[in-house]
Every structure is written in C-alpha cells, then in structure tokens.
Write a protein that holds these residues in place. Structure first.
Motif, short mmCIF file in Angstrom:
data_model
loop_
_atom_site.label_atom_id
_atom_site.label_comp_id
_atom_site.label_asym_id
_atom_site.label_seq_id
_atom_site.Cartn_x
_atom_site.Cartn_y
_atom_site.Cartn_z
N TYR A 33 67.17 65.26 58.95
CA TYR A 33 66.16 66.32 58.86
C TYR A 33 65.03 65.92 57.92
CZ TYR A 33 69.77 69.16 61.06
OH TYR A 33 70.72 69.65 61.91
N ARG A 34 65.39 65.35 56.78
CA ARG A 34 64.36 64.93 55.82
C ARG A 34 63.46 63.86 56.43
NH1 ARG A 34 64.62 65.46 50.50
NH2 ARG A 34 66.06 66.96 49.66
N ALA A 35 64.05 62.90 57.14
CA ALA A 35 63.27 61.83 57.76
C ALA A 35 62.34 62.40 58.83
CB ALA A 35 64.20 60.78 58.37
N ALA A 36 62.82 63.35 59.62
CA ALA A 36 61.99 63.95 60.67
C ALA A 36 60.81 64.70 60.06
CB ALA A 36 62.82 64.89 61.55
N VAL A 37 61.05 65.47 59.02
CA VAL A 37 59.98 66.22 58.35
C VAL A 37 58.97 65.24 57.73
CG1 VAL A 37 59.46 67.72 56.40
CG2 VAL A 37 61.32 68.30 57.96
N MET A 38 59.46 64.20 57.08
CA MET A 38 58.56 63.22 56.45
C MET A 38 57.76 62.46 57.49
SD MET A 38 57.40 62.41 53.58
CE MET A 38 58.56 63.19 52.51
N PHE A 39 58.37 62.14 58.62
CA PHE A 39 57.66 61.45 59.70
C PHE A 39 56.50 62.30 60.19
CE2 PHE A 39 56.80 60.58 64.14
CZ PHE A 39 56.73 59.21 64.18
N LEU A 40 56.78 63.57 60.46
CA LEU A 40 55.72 64.46 60.94
C LEU A 40 54.63 64.64 59.89
CD1 LEU A 40 57.91 67.09 62.80
CD2 LEU A 40 56.46 65.31 63.80
N PHE A 41 55.01 64.72 58.63
CA PHE A 41 54.03 64.84 57.56
C PHE A 41 53.15 63.59 57.49
CE2 PHE A 41 52.84 64.03 53.12
CZ PHE A 41 52.00 65.11 52.93
N LEU A 42 53.76 62.40 57.56
CA LEU A 42 52.99 61.16 57.50
C LEU A 42 52.07 61.02 58.72
CD1 LEU A 42 55.63 58.64 56.16
CD2 LEU A 42 53.61 59.52 54.97
N TRP A 43 52.56 61.43 59.88
CA TRP A 43 51.71 61.39 61.07
C TRP A 43 50.49 62.28 60.87
CZ3 TRP A 43 50.63 65.57 64.30
CH2 TRP A 43 49.87 65.25 65.42
N LEU A 44 50.72 63.48 60.35
CA LEU A 44 49.63 64.42 60.11
C LEU A 44 48.64 63.85 59.08
CD1 LEU A 44 48.46 67.24 60.68
CD2 LEU A 44 49.85 68.09 58.78
N VAL A 45 49.14 63.27 58.01
CA VAL A 45 48.27 62.68 56.99
C VAL A 45 47.41 61.57 57.58
CG1 VAL A 45 48.28 61.27 54.89
CG2 VAL A 45 49.65 63.33 55.00
N THR A 46 48.01 60.69 58.37
CA THR A 46 47.23 59.60 58.94
C THR A 46 46.19 60.10 59.94
OG1 THR A 46 48.95 59.16 60.59
CG2 THR A 46 48.98 57.82 58.59
N ARG A 47 46.48 61.18 60.64
CA ARG A 47 45.49 61.75 61.56
C ARG A 47 44.34 62.38 60.79
NH1 ARG A 47 44.09 60.59 65.61
NH2 ARG A 47 43.80 62.60 66.56
N ILE A 48 44.63 63.00 59.65
CA ILE A 48 43.60 63.66 58.86
C ILE A 48 42.75 62.64 58.10
CG2 ILE A 48 43.23 65.14 56.84
CD1 ILE A 48 45.64 66.81 57.81
N PHE A 98 62.80 57.50 62.15
CA PHE A 98 61.40 57.09 62.28
C PHE A 98 61.20 56.34 63.59
CE2 PHE A 98 58.78 57.42 58.27
CZ PHE A 98 59.53 58.44 57.72
N ALA A 99 62.12 55.46 63.95
CA ALA A 99 61.99 54.68 65.19
C ALA A 99 62.05 55.59 66.41
CB ALA A 99 63.08 53.62 65.25
N VAL A 100 63.00 56.50 66.44
CA VAL A 100 63.15 57.40 67.59
C VAL A 100 61.91 58.29 67.74
CG1 VAL A 100 64.45 59.39 68.45
CG2 VAL A 100 65.66 57.35 67.67
N LEU A 101 61.41 58.81 66.63
CA LEU A 101 60.22 59.67 66.71
C LEU A 101 58.98 58.87 67.13
CD1 LEU A 101 60.81 62.06 63.69
CD2 LEU A 101 61.00 62.57 66.13
N THR A 102 58.88 57.62 66.69
CA THR A 102 57.77 56.76 67.13
C THR A 102 57.85 56.52 68.64
OG1 THR A 102 57.68 55.67 64.98
CG2 THR A 102 56.67 54.51 66.81
N LEU A 103 59.04 56.25 69.13
CA LEU A 103 59.23 56.06 70.58
C LEU A 103 58.92 57.35 71.33
CD1 LEU A 103 62.48 53.90 70.64
CD2 LEU A 103 60.17 53.17 71.25
N ALA A 104 59.30 58.49 70.77
CA ALA A 104 59.03 59.77 71.43
C ALA A 104 57.52 60.02 71.52
CB ALA A 104 59.70 60.91 70.67
#
Length: 167
Positions: free
Chosen positions: A5-20, A65-71
C-alpha cells in the motif's frame, strides 16, 4: 502487506509530482535538481519500507513500482485519452518563426532555454524556424523554414518580418 500500500501511494504521488514539475530530460537537469531527485529517492525508500531493510520488503516495494509502471504503459497503449493524462502531449512552442509565449509560460520554459536549444540545432534566428515542438518526453523538435531561390526564408501567409537573432 502495508509495504504494498505504501509503495502504491508513493508511486502515484511521484507520478503526480513528475507531471506537475514539467518536462525535463535527465541531460537538462541542473546539478541542484539532480541532487534533489537523488535525495527524494532516499526519502521515498524510507517512506515506503519504514526502515524495513529485509529482502522481502525491498522486493515488494520494487515489484509494486514495476507492476504500476507496466499498468500505466498498458493503459497508454490501450486508451489514447489515457496517454494524454499519463505522459502528456506534444505542444507547439514556435510557429512560423514566432515563439508562442503563452505556451512557453504554461510549460515553464524560458525564452533563453528555447534559444539555447535552437542554437544547438543550428538555428541563428527564430525566423529560420517553421515549427518547434516540445515533445511529451521533454525534447524539442525543430523544423526548418523552406528557403526561396535567393536563400531568404519563405514568409508565411501573414508575411511576417524577420525575427530577432536567437543569440
């Protein structure tokens, strides 16, 4: 399971930061930005694993992180509208020799950065550029104006005059 859960939340947060933050490629990062990203990586690791230094904790975090990147990649290939949200779209920053200042502001790109990139591609003046596109990956693509028989750039339908020098 908490690490997942922590990794999924951090992945989404990092994705959002890089988009912003915007579209910078690694070669264009300043020294400070590079150090900031390295430090951020360490903070992410601590937040995800909560100082769990076990092999299982590390494997779980990296796997999420790998699974979410593939998704995200799968969603990009399956739904074109998702691609615009997840990776962005290319935007025109110079059209018919005219820098698009509103687009540059929206992309947080300075006219000096645009001039430097144009010089690196061999352009002396903005008037030599028919089109410049800021790609979704942060790179700039330049397209040269066609020249008339006497070597002068062909003007657009509006007959716009030559632009100031790039450098």
């Amino acid at each position: 399971m908490e690490i997942v859960y922590r990794a999924a939340v951090m992945f989404l947060f990092l994705w959002l930061v890089t988009r912003i933050v915007g579209r910078s490629t690694l070669g264009e990062l300043s020294s400070f930005q590079l150090i900031l990203f390295i430090v951020m990586g360490d903070m992410v690791q601590q937040a995800v694993t909560q100082q769990d230094s076990s092999l299982t904790g590390g494997l779980l975090a990296v796997s999420v992180f790998a699974v979410l990147t593939l998704a995200l990649s799968w969603a990009d290939s399956r739904w074109p509208r998702a691609r615009a949200v997840t990776t962005g779209v290319a935007v025109v920053v110079v059209e018919r020799g005219e820098p698009q200042m509103d687009v540059l502001r929206a992309e947080r790109m300075s006219i000096d950065d645009l001039m430097a990139a144009a010089r690196q591609q061999g352009f002396e003046r903005f008037s030599d550029i028919r089109l410049a596109v800021l790609e979704a990956n942060g790179e700039l693509s330049f397209f040269k104006r066609q020249e008339s028989g006497d070597g002068t750039p062909v003007t657009g339908s509006d007959g716009s005059p030559n632009q100031p020098s790039v450098g």
